[in-house]
Design a protein around this motif. Structure first.
Motif, short mmCIF file in Angstrom:
data_model
loop_
_atom_site.label_atom_id
_atom_site.label_comp_id
_atom_site.label_asym_id
_atom_site.label_seq_id
_atom_site.Cartn_x
_atom_site.Cartn_y
_atom_site.Cartn_z
N LEU A 77 91.18 2.28 94.66
CA LEU A 77 91.94 1.56 93.63
C LEU A 77 91.91 0.05 93.88
O LEU A 77 91.74 -0.74 92.94
CB LEU A 77 93.38 2.05 93.57
CG LEU A 77 93.60 3.35 92.81
CD1 LEU A 77 95.04 3.82 92.95
CD2 LEU A 77 93.23 3.21 91.34
N GLY A 78 92.04 -0.34 95.13
CA GLY A 78 91.98 -1.77 95.45
C GLY A 78 90.64 -2.37 95.07
O GLY A 78 90.56 -3.48 94.53
N TYR A 79 89.59 -1.63 95.32
CA TYR A 79 88.25 -2.11 94.98
C TYR A 79 88.07 -2.17 93.47
O TYR A 79 87.50 -3.12 92.93
CB TYR A 79 87.21 -1.19 95.62
CG TYR A 79 85.86 -1.85 95.75
CD1 TYR A 79 85.61 -2.76 96.77
CD2 TYR A 79 84.85 -1.57 94.86
CE1 TYR A 79 84.39 -3.37 96.90
CE2 TYR A 79 83.62 -2.17 94.97
CZ TYR A 79 83.39 -3.07 96.00
OH TYR A 79 82.18 -3.68 96.10
N LEU A 80 88.58 -1.16 92.77
CA LEU A 80 88.46 -1.14 91.31
C LEU A 80 89.25 -2.26 90.65
O LEU A 80 88.82 -2.83 89.65
CB LEU A 80 88.90 0.22 90.77
CG LEU A 80 87.92 1.36 91.01
CD1 LEU A 80 88.59 2.71 90.81
CD2 LEU A 80 86.70 1.22 90.11
N ALA A 175 80.13 4.29 89.76
CA ALA A 175 81.26 4.95 90.42
C ALA A 175 80.92 5.24 91.88
O ALA A 175 81.76 5.02 92.78
CB ALA A 175 81.62 6.25 89.70
N VAL A 176 79.71 5.69 92.16
CA VAL A 176 79.31 5.96 93.54
C VAL A 176 79.18 4.66 94.32
O VAL A 176 79.52 4.59 95.50
CB VAL A 176 78.02 6.81 93.59
CG1 VAL A 176 77.42 6.82 94.99
CG2 VAL A 176 78.32 8.23 93.14
N GLU A 177 78.72 3.60 93.66
CA GLU A 177 78.67 2.30 94.32
C GLU A 177 80.08 1.88 94.75
O GLU A 177 80.29 1.40 95.86
CB GLU A 177 78.07 1.25 93.38
CG GLU A 177 77.99 -0.13 93.99
CD GLU A 177 77.44 -1.18 93.04
OE1 GLU A 177 77.67 -2.37 93.29
OE2 GLU A 177 76.79 -0.81 92.03
N VAL A 178 81.05 2.07 93.86
CA VAL A 178 82.44 1.73 94.18
C VAL A 178 82.93 2.58 95.34
O VAL A 178 83.53 2.07 96.31
CB VAL A 178 83.35 1.92 92.95
CG1 VAL A 178 84.82 1.86 93.33
CG2 VAL A 178 83.04 0.88 91.89
N LEU A 179 82.70 3.89 95.27
CA LEU A 179 83.15 4.78 96.34
C LEU A 179 82.56 4.38 97.68
O LEU A 179 83.27 4.29 98.69
CB LEU A 179 82.77 6.23 96.00
CG LEU A 179 83.49 6.87 94.84
CD1 LEU A 179 82.84 8.20 94.47
CD2 LEU A 179 84.97 7.06 95.14
N THR A 180 81.27 4.12 97.68
CA THR A 180 80.59 3.77 98.92
C THR A 180 81.12 2.46 99.50
O THR A 180 81.39 2.36 100.69
CB THR A 180 79.07 3.67 98.68
OG1 THR A 180 78.62 4.93 98.15
CG2 THR A 180 78.32 3.37 99.95
N ARG A 181 81.29 1.46 98.64
CA ARG A 181 81.81 0.18 99.11
C ARG A 181 83.25 0.28 99.61
O ARG A 181 83.68 -0.49 100.45
CB ARG A 181 81.71 -0.87 98.01
CG ARG A 181 80.28 -1.29 97.77
CD ARG A 181 80.21 -2.45 96.81
NE ARG A 181 78.83 -2.80 96.57
CZ ARG A 181 78.44 -3.99 96.14
NH1 ARG A 181 79.33 -4.92 95.88
NH2 ARG A 181 77.18 -4.24 95.94
N ALA A 182 83.99 1.25 99.08
CA ALA A 182 85.36 1.47 99.53
C ALA A 182 85.43 2.39 100.75
O ALA A 182 86.51 2.72 101.22
CB ALA A 182 86.20 2.05 98.39
N GLY A 183 84.27 2.80 101.26
CA GLY A 183 84.23 3.63 102.45
C GLY A 183 84.49 5.10 102.21
O GLY A 183 84.88 5.83 103.13
#
Length: 197
Positions: A77-80, A175-183
């Protein structure tokens, strides 16, 4: 992964989107409305998978439980949230294309769909109809993937977990880019909904 030329999938007509939306659970239809509003507010040309992920994570406890850890949800959520003030701005000039759905260049497709009054505009006033973003090719693929997962279980309607799993299974989507960057490892999320009963 992205192109600066506005494109939409060949199969992404208003009728096709309406047919998909008719097979969504109430919760998932609400997720889509939230993603649509988020895209429109951000001035994005299309709803992309990051919009869907944001709306999904906010949708309910089942989706958040699939992450297994509240800290992961908070990081995602923070990344989004940063999307509108940072990294996501580079996405506004491009169309998300994971390569999963054939695409063609179409000028004014969103305006044409809006003028036809397609069912995907539920909850949007007519004054704003021409501003409603279409789906990115990756969103169209994810929605079809969610329906396929539901069908494999014998369900008529796809739900939020079906869509989460479909998003996480596309390694080239935003979405996967976001997930990956958020760990967050997307593989467990892709397995969150079994394909068979």
């Amino acid at each position: 992964m992205c192109s600066s030329t506005p494109r939409v999938p060949q199969r992404q007509s208003a009728d096709h989107r309406s047919a998909i939306e008719a097979r969504l659970s109430v919760e998932l239809a609400s997720v889509l409305v939230g993603a649509r509003r988020r895209a429109a507010r951000g001035g994005d040309r299309q709803i992309d998978t990051a919009h869907l992920l944001h709306s999904l994570v906010e949708s309910g406890p089942d989706v958040r439980a699939a992450f297994g850890d509240g800290r992961q949800v908070a990081r995602v959520l923070g990344y989004l949230v940063q999307r509108s003030i940072g990294y996501g701005l580079r996405w506004q000039a491009s169309v998300e294309d994971s390569g999963a759905v054939p695409v063609v260049t179409v000028e004014g497709a969103e305006r044409e769909d809006a003028s036809r009054g397609d069912a995907s505009l539920r909850g949007v006033s007519w004054e704003d109809a021409s501003q409603v973003p279409a789906w990115s090719p990756a969103v169209a693929a994810a929605m079809e993937g969610a329906l396929a997962r539901a069908e494999a279980r014998g369900d008529v309607r796809a739900d939020a977990l079906d869509l989460l799993a479909a998003l996480a299974a596309d390694p080239r989507c935003r979405a996967v880019e976001v997930l990956t960057r958020a760990g967050v490892d997307p593989e467990p999320l892709a397995a969150a909904v079994p394909r068979t009963p």
